[in-house]
Motif scaffolding. Structure first.
Motif, PDB file in Angstrom:
ATOM      1  N   VAL A  25       2.271  -0.378   2.538  1.00 15.73           N
ATOM      2  CA  VAL A  25       3.506   0.408   2.591  1.00 15.73           C
ATOM      3  C   VAL A  25       4.385  -0.155   3.699  1.00 15.73           C
ATOM      4  O   VAL A  25       3.922  -0.356   4.817  1.00 15.73           O
ATOM      5  CB  VAL A  25       3.190   1.896   2.909  1.00 15.73           C
ATOM      6  N   TYR A  66      -3.312   2.995   5.568  1.00 20.62           N
ATOM      7  CA  TYR A  66      -1.932   2.561   5.266  1.00 20.62           C
ATOM      8  C   TYR A  66      -1.689   1.307   6.080  1.00 20.62           C
ATOM      9  O   TYR A  66      -1.855   1.296   7.282  1.00 20.62           O
ATOM     10  CB  TYR A  66      -0.930   3.656   5.626  1.00 20.62           C
ATOM     11  N   SER A 111      -1.447  -0.588  -3.884  1.00 21.98           N
ATOM     12  CA  SER A 111      -2.733   0.034  -3.583  1.00 21.98           C
ATOM     13  C   SER A 111      -3.880  -0.857  -4.017  1.00 21.98           C
ATOM     14  O   SER A 111      -3.775  -1.587  -4.996  1.00 21.98           O
ATOM     15  CB  SER A 111      -2.878   1.372  -4.312  1.00 21.98           C
ATOM     16  N   VAL A 134       5.186  -0.014  -2.806  1.00 21.34           N
ATOM     17  CA  VAL A 134       3.902   0.487  -2.342  1.00 21.34           C
ATOM     18  C   VAL A 134       2.840  -0.135  -3.227  1.00 21.34           C
ATOM     19  O   VAL A 134       2.935  -0.086  -4.442  1.00 21.34           O
ATOM     20  CB  VAL A 134       3.830   2.034  -2.437  1.00 21.34           C
ATOM     21  N   GLN A 185      -3.429   1.287   1.122  1.00 18.13           N
ATOM     22  CA  GLN A 185      -2.083   1.291   0.561  1.00 18.13           C
ATOM     23  C   GLN A 185      -1.191   0.400   1.409  1.00 18.13           C
ATOM     24  O   GLN A 185      -1.069   0.607   2.614  1.00 18.13           O
ATOM     25  CB  GLN A 185      -1.514   2.708   0.523  1.00 18.13           C
ATOM     26  N   LEU A 234       6.814   5.026   5.073  1.00 16.38           N
ATOM     27  CA  LEU A 234       5.687   5.869   5.480  1.00 16.38           C
ATOM     28  C   LEU A 234       5.976   7.349   5.259  1.00 16.38           C
ATOM     29  O   LEU A 234       5.112   8.097   4.823  1.00 16.38           O
ATOM     30  CB  LEU A 234       5.315   5.605   6.941  1.00 16.38           C
ATOM     31  N   ALA A 251       2.831   9.698   5.107  1.00 19.16           N
ATOM     32  CA  ALA A 251       1.996   9.129   6.168  1.00 19.16           C
ATOM     33  C   ALA A 251       2.745   9.012   7.486  1.00 19.16           C
ATOM     34  O   ALA A 251       2.495   8.098   8.260  1.00 19.16           O
ATOM     35  CB  ALA A 251       1.489   7.754   5.734  1.00 19.16           C
TER      36      ALA A 251
END
Length: 192
Positions: free
Chosen positions: A111, A190, A92, A90, A109, A116, A121
Motif C-alpha cells: 500500500v 502493510y 496483496s 493496493v 498488503q 493507508l 491502516a
C-alpha cells in the motif's frame, strides 16, 4: 403589564398549582433528557459502526486487474474520472511465517503511504508509518496490526524494530496500527 408583573403572576400560578407545575417541569426535564440520551446513543452507535466497518471502506471502490497497474494507469483514471478523491494501487499476497513451533498465515498488503487511511491502516498505536519516500523506493519496512504484534511479540513496543520474514525477504516493523483483520494464526502486514 410590566415584566415584573408577569414574573409575579407566573410564580403565583406555580404556587397555586404545585402538583401540575411539578408534573409539567418533570415532563420537560424527562423529554429533554431523553432527546439528549437518544442523540448521544445514535452518535455512539454511528461512531462504533464507522470505526468497525470503516467509513472509507464504504466509499471505496476496488478494481481488480489481471494485469499489473502502473502509475500512468492511475493518472489516466484520475483524468478520466476527476470526481474520485484518491486513487492508488493496493496489492496483496499471502505467505507462511514460522516462529518456534507456531505457524502464521501472513497477509502482506502493498500500500502506498497516502493510501493507508483508505485501507484502514492509519490509526497508529506505536512507532511510525512509512514515508512517501520509503513508499516510492519500496523500502523493506512494514506496519503490523496490534493483534499481530501481541501474538508475535507480546506487546506493541516489543514489535518495533523486529524483522519478519515474508515470501520475498525480511521486512522491519516500524509501526503498530490499530486495525487489521487478524485472528489466531493469521497476521496482517502493510508494506510499501
Amino acid at each position: 403589564m410590566s415584566a415584573r408583573d408577569l414574573i409575579q403572576e407566573a410564580l403565583h400560578s406555580l404556587e397555586a398549582n404545585k402538583g401540575r407545575s411539578l408534573l409539567t417541569i418533570l415532563g420537560i426535564v424527562i423529554g429533554i433528557a431523553s432527546v439528549i440520551a437518544m442523540t448521544s446513543l445514535i452518535g455512539g452507535i454511528q461512531n462504533s459502526l464507522v470505526n468497525s466497518l470503516g467509513l472509507n471502506a464504504a466509499r471505496m471502490v476496488q478494481i481488480y486487474s489481471s494485469q499489473e497497474l502502473t502509475e500512468s494507469d492511475i493518472e489516466k483514471l484520475q483524468k478520466l474520472v476527476p470526481q474520485i478523491e484518491q486513487i492508488g494501487i493496493v496489492d496483496s499476497a499471502y505467505t507462511e511465517y514460522k516462529t518456534g513451533d507456531k505457524s502464521y498465515t501472513v497477509m502482506a498488503q502493498g500500500v502506498d503511504s497516502d493510501m493507508l487511511d483508505a485501507v484502514g491502516a492509519s490509526k497508529l498505536v506505536a512507532g511510525r508509518t512509512y514515508s512517501q519516500a520509503e513508499s516510492q523506493s519500496g523500502s523493506r519496512v512494514a506496519l503490523i496490526s496490534r493483534n499481530g504484534a501481541d501474538q508475535l511479540y507480546g506487546n506493541e513496543q516489543d514489535a518495533l524494530g523486529k524483522t519478519i520474514k515474508v515470501s520475498n525477504g525480511e521486512v522491519q516493523i516500524v509501526g503498530v496500527i490499530d486495525g487489521g483483520s487478524d485472528s489466531m494464526g493469521s497476521l496482517t502486514l502493510y508494506m510499501p
